[in-house]
Design an enzyme around this catalytic site. Structure first.
Site, PDB file in Angstrom:
ATOM      1  N   CYS A 402       0.806  -1.218   0.000  1.00 55.08           N
ATOM      2  CA  CYS A 402       0.000   0.000   0.000  1.00 55.08           C
ATOM      3  C   CYS A 402       0.843   1.273   0.000  1.00 55.08           C
ATOM      4  CB  CYS A 402      -0.967  -0.016   1.163  1.00 55.08           C
ATOM      5  SG  CYS A 402      -0.185  -0.302   2.730  1.00 55.08           S
ATOM      6  N   HIS A 446      -1.871   0.456   7.194  1.00 56.43           N
ATOM      7  CA  HIS A 446      -2.198   0.852   5.837  1.00 56.43           C
ATOM      8  C   HIS A 446      -1.695   2.264   5.591  1.00 56.43           C
ATOM      9  CE1 HIS A 446      -4.190   0.291   2.094  1.00 56.43           C
ATOM     10  NE2 HIS A 446      -5.122   1.231   2.283  1.00 56.43           N
ATOM     11  N   ASP A 462      -7.612   6.067  -2.040  1.00 57.50           N
ATOM     12  CA  ASP A 462      -6.824   4.885  -1.691  1.00 57.50           C
ATOM     13  C   ASP A 462      -6.463   4.158  -2.970  1.00 57.50           C
ATOM     14  OD1 ASP A 462      -5.580   2.765  -0.618  1.00 57.50           O
ATOM     15  OD2 ASP A 462      -7.247   2.111   0.653  1.00 57.50           O
TER      16      ASP A 462
END
Lengths: 649, 308
Positions: A402, A446, A462
């Site tokens: 991520c 994250h 995201d």
């Protein structure tokens, strides 16, 4: 010198092992070997094969052990080397045990060692272990004074003593003043476990994601959990970029802007962070935390005023739908900064978007499209990247976690002239259906991006979700569990089985309740409980009460020791009857026998001062005299028959 | 034939007829006799010391002698002396007044320590050694000694160790108003003494002394006596606590008291009744205490727990 019997020594060594063994994860493993060696040595001393070590040998042992601890930890001012030193001292002290009170001292130190374990381990499963430890130590204490080894009796008595101590323990737990620590000593391992740090390089979160430890638990008021796509637990906002890593804008943290007012439907929830050193807090935007030691730090972040240690619990109010419009020119300028000249190809691509799309929203869409359409791979084991890391990631390896996606995305947006920043925290969480709360693990760590769109304010983007939509929808581990090696060796791999998952969640709910009701019982809750119990209580009154209640058991013990009459009456039934009858008579007439007053004299006095009781008491006294002072086998039964006071009109 | 115990109470009653209002002291003296000890009577002249001892001698039927101690008295004046008999051409021992069953020693503190100790040795040993020959005293042997504690000039007060030889020390005190009036109206007690019947004899007294030894003593009373002794040794107001001999004396007297009370078992009440006459003269108050023996005994009685 009182020699200690061999079984007592055996029990002492076992109790010591019991006290030390659960600390094994904390102390160096070679200490167990030291214990074994010392125990064997002492056993040889007790069986008179060897003699006690000389002063020189003892000094040598101390020097070696201190050196060993230093080599292990390379520092002194932390909790773990200190506990290790304590344990080593308790172990080595055995070589000096010559008298019974030395043994006693070591056993008392063992209690301290047992208590020390709670510095590292506070879960509920630490409690049964501690109970077993206490049983062992108590039994060892009894063995010191027993003529013959009686293991079953010792253990039974130990259990009885523990049960007897329970009410006092509960009482002290409820009312003993919670005094803050005199100094705080951060646990070295605790820092390593908190997970996040205030800077981010590519690969950091991927590493953290393999940690199955719990980060925090959240309980929502009303039991209404937000949908998975909303569960973005914001921790830190990283605004500075130096071509290799993203860091927190420390200058901005120095100011304390007023927190944004909440508008809309509030959701209230309680976050309980696992023990550690907490330098920042997690919340759902837009949040508000009402606590004196927690402040607002801008960019919708909440921080403790000073780092908080231990288990931390705080209440948050959030409005999930509130637009985030907090921005100044300085902030926007800062979030456009892209120093250096690394990754030229990415900069070129972004400039191309900037020229192509006048609307920033279109540039965002273009970047997301790029991620979606190119063959990107979401993986825990991305390739190592060199100096132009963004270029290498975007155009060559295309493997990342991520932080690669979010970091590159923010890079592209800044290059394209859209103010954007990197946010790290946790995403998702596991719902514990047993008790309806959310478990957030380190593996849920994250990173994502926020971009500033003039019409809408800060928007969460995201990019990971465009590449791997399941990451957000299902959570990190369920998505990645298919991938090789992810948490393969940890207990969490049991998640594949439903029953194992149920058991794990049930145990966690027990642990959560333990944390809620026991570990988080702080001075605030204490005064709450106490004031609901006795209505408005000051510390002074509490202390006075504590003294009184603490003194009561002492007074009872003193009474038992100093009143031989009471002890003797337990042995001789006649005396017991007599004392009981006298107490009953005193309740009815107020007449009490003086210590120097004989039975007959008292009976005469009763006859004068309370004639209505006299016939009974004279007969009773005479029976007692015959019982006590001459051989009369019938007297005791007569006494028993007369033991109830009888009034004559 | 009346039993020994009945005769005993008859004897007490007879003495009570002469020595009015002094029942307790009579019982104490009787107790001392039955316990096999000797009695020290400490009081002013003229309150009945002599009457008590004479009445005692009369009703007990014992051989009675009386000695008035003076400062020029020598041991041989009490113990006896060997005189050369010209007829038999040998020394012949003339027994002194101590060779009797019942001896009244008046003003024992007037005599020199030498004479006192000769008597006290005879009292303790029950025999007399003069000129290398030991002669046993008759049995029973009972001494009542009197002393006047208030006018001490020209006296040799008995040291503590000598006082210890007396099982009991009592004082008579003034009679109460009623008894005194009865006494004044009733005429001379000395005359009444001559009419006293003898209720007991020496054999009966020895049998009664045996009975005292058979009084039942349970451990709870012994514990009480031990507590009393322990208290006397610990109390700050007492310089020296009671000796073991004092403890034995206490037990012995208490048993005699129990018998006089008509019981064949011992109660703490008996111990309490005899504690003052037995213990008061043996207790030495501490230097900084202004309590006397009787007050110390009262303190012991009040503070020592009767029941364990």
């Amino acid at each position: 010198m009182t020699r200690t019997s061999a079984p007592a020594v055996m029990w002492l060594l076992l109790a010591q092992l019991a006290a030390i063994a659960p600390l094994a994860p904390t102390i160096p493993i070679w200490m167990v070997l030291v214990w074994g060696a010392v125990a064997w040595w002492y056993w040889r001393i007790v069986t008179a094969a060897w003699s006690f070590p000389s002063a020189l040998v003892k000094v040598g042992l101390v020097v070696f052990s201190v050196a060993g601890i230093y080599l292990q930890y390379r520092q002194w001012l932390a909790l773990e080397p200190m506990v290790a030193t304590l344990v080593l001292a308790v172990i080595l002290k055995v070589l000096e045990l010559k008298q019974r009170r030395d043994h006693w001292l070591v056993l008392l130190l063992c209690y301290f060692v047992v208590a020390c374990r709670f510095l590292f381990e506070q879960q509920i499963n630490a409690v049964p272990v501690a109970v077993l430890q206490l049983l062992a130590i108590l039994a060892a204490q009894q063995m010191l004074y027993r003529e013959k080894p009686a293991i079953a009796a010792s253990v039974r008595l130990s259990a009885l003593m523990l049960i007897q101590a329970l009410p006092l323990m509960l009482f002290l737990f409820l009312v003993f003043p919670r005094i803050g620590p005199l100094w705080s000593m951060p646990l070295p391992s605790a820092k390593a476990q908190t997970g996040m740090s205030d800077e981010l390089r590519f690969g950091d979160i991927a590493e953290l994601s393999q940690n199955a430890a719990l980060a925090f638990r959240v309980r929502f008021e009303g039991g209404q959990l937000p949908p998975p796509s909303q569960r973005y637990w914001r921790g830190l906002v990283l605004e500075n970029y130096d071509s290799q890593r993203w860091t927190v804008n420390r200058m901005g943290r120095l100011t304390t802007p007023p927190p944004p007012p909440l508008q809309g439907e509030r959701q209230r929830y309680v976050v309980t962070l696992e023990p550690g050193a907490h330098e920042w807090l997690y919340s759902l935007p837009v949040a508000r935390v009402n606590r004196d030691d927690i402040r607002y730090a801008g960019a919708y972040q909440w921080l403790p005023k000073a780092p908080l240690t231990g288990r931390l619990q705080y209440v948050v109010d959030s409005v999930l739908t509130q637009p985030r419009t907090e921005a100044s020119n300085r902030v926007l300028q800062r979030n456009l900064r892209l120093p250096g000249n690394d990754s030229p190809r990415a900069r070129e691509l972004a400039l191309q978007w900037a020229r192509q799309y006048p609307d920033p929203a279109d540039r965002v869409a273009a970047a997301l499209r790029y991620f979606r359409d190119s063959p990107f791979d979401y993986t825990l084991k991305p390739a190592l990247l060199g100096r132009d890391n963004v270029d290498e990631f975007l155009f060559e390896s295309r493997q990342g976690f991520c932080e690669h996606y979010a970091g590159s995305f923010v890079f592209l947006m800044r290059a394209a002239g859209v103010p954007s920043r990197l946010v790290v925290g946790y995403q998702g969480g596991e719902v514990n259906t047993t008790d309806n709360y959310l478990l957030v693990h380190q593996s849920d760590a994250h990173a994502w991006a926020e971009v500033w769109l003039p019409a809408r304010g800060w928007q969460r983007i995201d990019p990971t979700s465009t590449v791997a939509p399941d990451r957000v929808a299902l959570g990190a581990d369920s998505m990645l569990s298919a991938q090789q090696g992810f948490l393969g060796k940890s207990p969490l791999s049991l998640r594949r089985f439903d029953w194992a998952r149920d058991i794990r969640l049930y145990l966690d709910s027990v642990n959560y309740a333990w944390a809620n009701w026991v570990l988080n019982y702080d001075s605030e809750r204490q005064s709450g409980v106490l004031s609901s119990l006795m209505g408005g209580i000051s510390v002074k009154r509490m202390l006075v009460g504590l003294l009184i209640f603490g003194a009561l058991p002492m007074a009872l013990v003193a009474l038992m020791m100093f009143k031989p009459a009471w002890r003797a009456s337990r042995r001789e039934p006649a005396l017991r009857y007599y004392h009981t009858a006298c107490r009953r008579l005193a309740r009815r007439t107020g007449l009490r026998r003086e210590p120097g007053e004989t039975v007959a004299a008292f009976s005469r006095r009763v006859g004068e001062q309370a004639p209505e009781w006299a016939p009974w008491f004279a007969a009773f006294s005479s029976a007692f005299e015959r019982c006590q002072y001459r051989r009369d086998s019938d007297a005791l039964s007569q006494l028993r028959a007369l033991k109830r006071p009888k009034k004559t009109q | 034939m009346p039993s020994d115990l009945e005769q005993l109470s008859a004897a007490r009653a007879e003495i009570g007829n002469v020595l009015l209002g002094k029942d307790r002291q009579i019982q104490q003296a009787m107790c001392c006799l039955l316990a096999g000890g000797h009695l020290l009577v400490e009081d002013l002249p003229g309150v009945g010391k002599t009457t008590l001892s004479q009445a005692f001698a009369a009703v007990t039927g014992l051989a009675y002698r009386r000695v008035q101690f003076t400062s020029d008295m020598l041991p041989s004046d009490i113990l006896g002396v060997s005189v050369f008999d010209r007829n038999s051409n040998a020394f012949h021992f003339h027994p002194g007044p101590v060779f009797t069953q019942f001896l009244l020693v008046d003003e024992i503190n007037r005599a020199s320590p030498k004479t006192q100790s000769a008597l006290l040795e005879a009292m303790a040993e029950g025999r007399v050694t003069t000129e290398g020959e030991t002669r046993s005293l008759p049995k029973p042997f009972f001494v009542i000694a009197t002393q006047n504690p208030w006018f001490q000039s020209g006296t040799f007060p008995l040291p503590e160790s000598q006082l210890d030889r007396f099982l009991m020390r009592i004082s008579l005190g003034y009679p109460d108003e009623r008894s005194e009036r009865q006494l004044l109206e009733g005429g001379d007690p000395r005359e009444m003494l001559t009419t006293l019947p003898s209720c007991l004899d020496d054999a009966q007294i020895q049998r009664l002394q045996e009975l005292v030894k058979q009084v039942e003593v349970r451990s709870s009373v012994v514990s009480y006596i031990q507590r009393l002794i322990a208290f006397s040794r610990q109390d700050a107001e007492i310089a020296f606590g009671l000796s073991t001999r004092a403890g034995l004396a206490l037990l012995q007297c208490a048993k005699a008291w129990a018998l006089l009370e008509g019981r064949d078992y011992l109660l703490p009440d008996d111990v309490q009744a005899v504690l003052e006459p037995v213990a008061a003269h043996r207790l030495q108050p501490a230097a900084d205490s202004n309590a006397d023996g009787a007050e110390l005994v009262a303190k012991m009685l009040a503070q020592v727990s009767v029941l364990a």
